[in-house]
Design an enzyme around this catalytic site. Structure first.
Site, PDB file in Angstrom:
ATOM      1  N   GLY A  79     -21.783 -12.150  -1.124  1.00 52.96           N
ATOM      2  CA  GLY A  79     -22.500 -12.245   0.139  1.00 52.96           C
ATOM      3  C   GLY A  79     -21.775 -11.595   1.293  1.00 52.96           C
ATOM      4  N   GLY A  93     -16.810 -16.015   4.482  1.00 53.85           N
ATOM      5  CA  GLY A  93     -15.449 -16.195   4.981  1.00 53.85           C
ATOM      6  C   GLY A  93     -15.280 -17.453   5.823  1.00 53.85           C
ATOM      7  CE  LYS A 119     -18.060 -11.854   0.975  1.00 54.08           C
ATOM      8  NZ  LYS A 119     -17.967 -10.402   1.214  1.00 54.08           N
ATOM      9  CD  GLU A 132      -2.717  -5.618   2.192  1.00 54.94           C
ATOM     10  OE1 GLU A 132      -2.979  -4.892   3.186  1.00 54.94           O
ATOM     11  OE2 GLU A 132      -3.160  -5.398   1.059  1.00 54.94           O
ATOM     12  CB  CYS A 173      -4.197  -1.165   4.222  1.00 55.13           C
ATOM     13  SG  CYS A 173      -3.777  -1.950   2.659  1.00 55.13           S
ATOM     14  CD  GLU A 183      -5.829   0.382   8.524  1.00 56.74           C
ATOM     15  OE1 GLU A 183      -5.257   0.391   7.427  1.00 56.74           O
ATOM     16  OE2 GLU A 183      -6.352  -0.644   9.014  1.00 56.74           O
TER      17      GLU A 183
END
Length: 478
Positions: free
Chosen positions: A202, A208, A171, A246, A280, A379
């Protein structure tokens, strides 16, 4: 106009199980509609998982030689289509064409060739005394990837999973489905056996959970936000799935006081702005000696003038950020930095001069930031660097570790022994000394940056179960 209206399941491009529902894709450089994507549902995920489960029976028993032959074909197709991949990345998330054609594509190629290198000599079986230790593929893997380094994030999961004998359902991010489509075409052209690789596009909020809660999915590997990672882990716990995450980062970049100080500050600034700061593992917190703060400010101001911003199809260092949502989030945090008293030395709110359309953000640097400010804690995921002062090395390490994250860290200085000592004390999964980079080094986080490791040989282990066959060798005669 690009369209992704079918899913890749069981070796074929197929229509959604139920009624076709689509959503438009917005070009971040122009804010115009550039294409549309089909929205998958739980039924599509189930169809893909069943195809992967069926294929696992044979693929898990395939030989090393069969897998290597497949990967050589994938490499050939990847090289043929690299230009198409780069163009897709520029269109979907605004990466400048220079970056898309170099590092964005190069990362995927690096993970592919690394997977080949590792697979050639990987020990799937080892004899320990009288016991045989066997590393077997875990099964059907649900892979959830983000948009910021789209080819990198897909290849670092798909290639190790397939190389170890697993089958996968991918996905990819809704914002980066153009490149995912091209990657699926590459795998199809290379002759990946039906059901070994499947892809459903999607919304993450739909696909998910469907993957995480599916009883026939054996593990989930997700790269994304802390919130998404926690949700997937909670849903996966119901069926005791393995989960590799991650997640976010707030990387410290400790600059030592030496003859290369200005050069290292400049390098830290330009590195932070790569990919519009949407990385990240970026060095988003620069730590400099308090006694050199003014020098750091001068070097940062000079470096930021070299970070040009504009049309990603032109010759600019930085393009837009990926979406209006991302643009708004970054603007909010820039205002927060100003409101909390950080010293704005470059950039700031709004678009760069002359760019009235598109999700462009000014390359922004704050100095004299304290580590308790919002811009030092959260972040930002945009081209915003914060410079924090430290008194001595112990203080620098204290600041570096004072974060909920622990994905990556950086050290820059002439004294390699000091750099090594600092790297050992920073609590993060990946440390880079003076720009060190290695495709074979494991990558992953401490604390809220996730768990598990990707890249190189360590990336293979995420997709393997360990079986101990005791008594495999007869006991030695006395």
């Amino acid at each position: 106009m690009r369209e992704s209206l079918q899913f890749y399941i069981d070796g074929q491009w197929v229509d959604p199980v139920d009624e076709l529902k689509t959503v438009n894709t917005i070009n971040p450089a122009t804010e115009d509609v550039s294409g549309k994507i089909a929205l998958g549902a739980e039924a599509d995920v189930d169809k893909a998982v069943q195809a992967a489960r069926k294929a696992f029976t044979s693929w898990s028993q395939s030989s090393r030689e069969e897998r290597l032959a497949l990967f050589e074909r994938i490499l050939d197709e990847y090289n043929k289509r690299s230009g198409d991949l780069a163009a897709a990345i520029t269109d979907e998330m605004g990466a400048p064409q220079g970056l898309a054609n170099s590092f964005q594509i190069g990362l995927g190629l690096g993970h592919l060739t690394t997977a080949i290198d590792v697979l050639k000599n990987f020990k799937f079986e080892e004899l320990h005394g009288a016991s045989l230790i066997v590393k077997e593929p875990i099964g059907v893997c649900g892979l959830i990837t983000p948009w910021n380094w789209p080819v990198n994030q897909v290849t670092v999961k798909v290639f190790p999973a397939i190389a170890t004998g697993c089958t996968v359902v991918l996905k990819a991010s809704q914002e980066s489905h153009y490149s995912a489509q091209v990657l699926a075409e590459i795998l199809d052209a290379a002759g990946v056996p039906a059901g070994v690789f499947n892809m459903v596009q999607g919304k993450g909020s739909v696909i998910g959970p469907a993957m995480a809660e599916h009883a026939e999915v054996d593990m989930i590997s997700i790269t994304g936000s802390e919130t998404a990672g926690a949700d997937v882990a909670a849903r996966s716990a119901k069926s005791i799935k393995r989960v590799c995450q991650e997640l976010g980062g707030k990387g410290p970049n400790i600059i030592l006081d030496d003859d290369n100080f200005a050069e290292n500050v400049s390098g830290g600034v330009t590195t932070m702005m790569v990919n519009s700061g949407q990385t990240c593992s970026s060095p988003s917190r620069m730590l400099v000696p308090n006694s050199r703060m003014n020098d750091a400010i001068a070097a940062a101001k000079e470096a930021i003038t070299q970070v040009t911003v504009g049309d990603p199809n032109g010759d600019f260092a930085m393009g837009p950020v990926v979406s209006e949502k991302q643009f708004s989030s970054i603007q909010t945090l820039i205002h927060k930095g100003i409101d909390e008293g950080a010293e704005l030395i470059a950039g700031g709110p709004g678009r760069p001069e002359g760019l009235d359309k598109g999700f462009y953000v000014k390359p922004t640097v704050f100095a004299n930031v304290s580590n308790d400010m919002t811009i030092a804690r959260e972040e930002i995921f945009g081209p915003v660097l914060v410079i924090i002062g430290y008194d001595d090395i112990d203080h620098a390490i204290e600041i570096a570790n004072d974060t909920e994250f622990g994905l990556a860290g950086f050290v820059a200085g002439n004294d390699l022994d000091v750099c090594r000592s600092i790297a050992r004390r920073v609590r993060a999964g990946s440390l880079s000394i003076n720009g060190g980079f290695d495709f074979h080094a494991p990558f992953g986080g401490y604390k809220k940056s996730g768990n598990g490791r990707e890249w190189g040989e360590h990336g293979f282990h995420e997709y393997l179960e360990i079986k101990a066959i005791q008594g495999y060798e007869p006991a030695a005669a006395e």
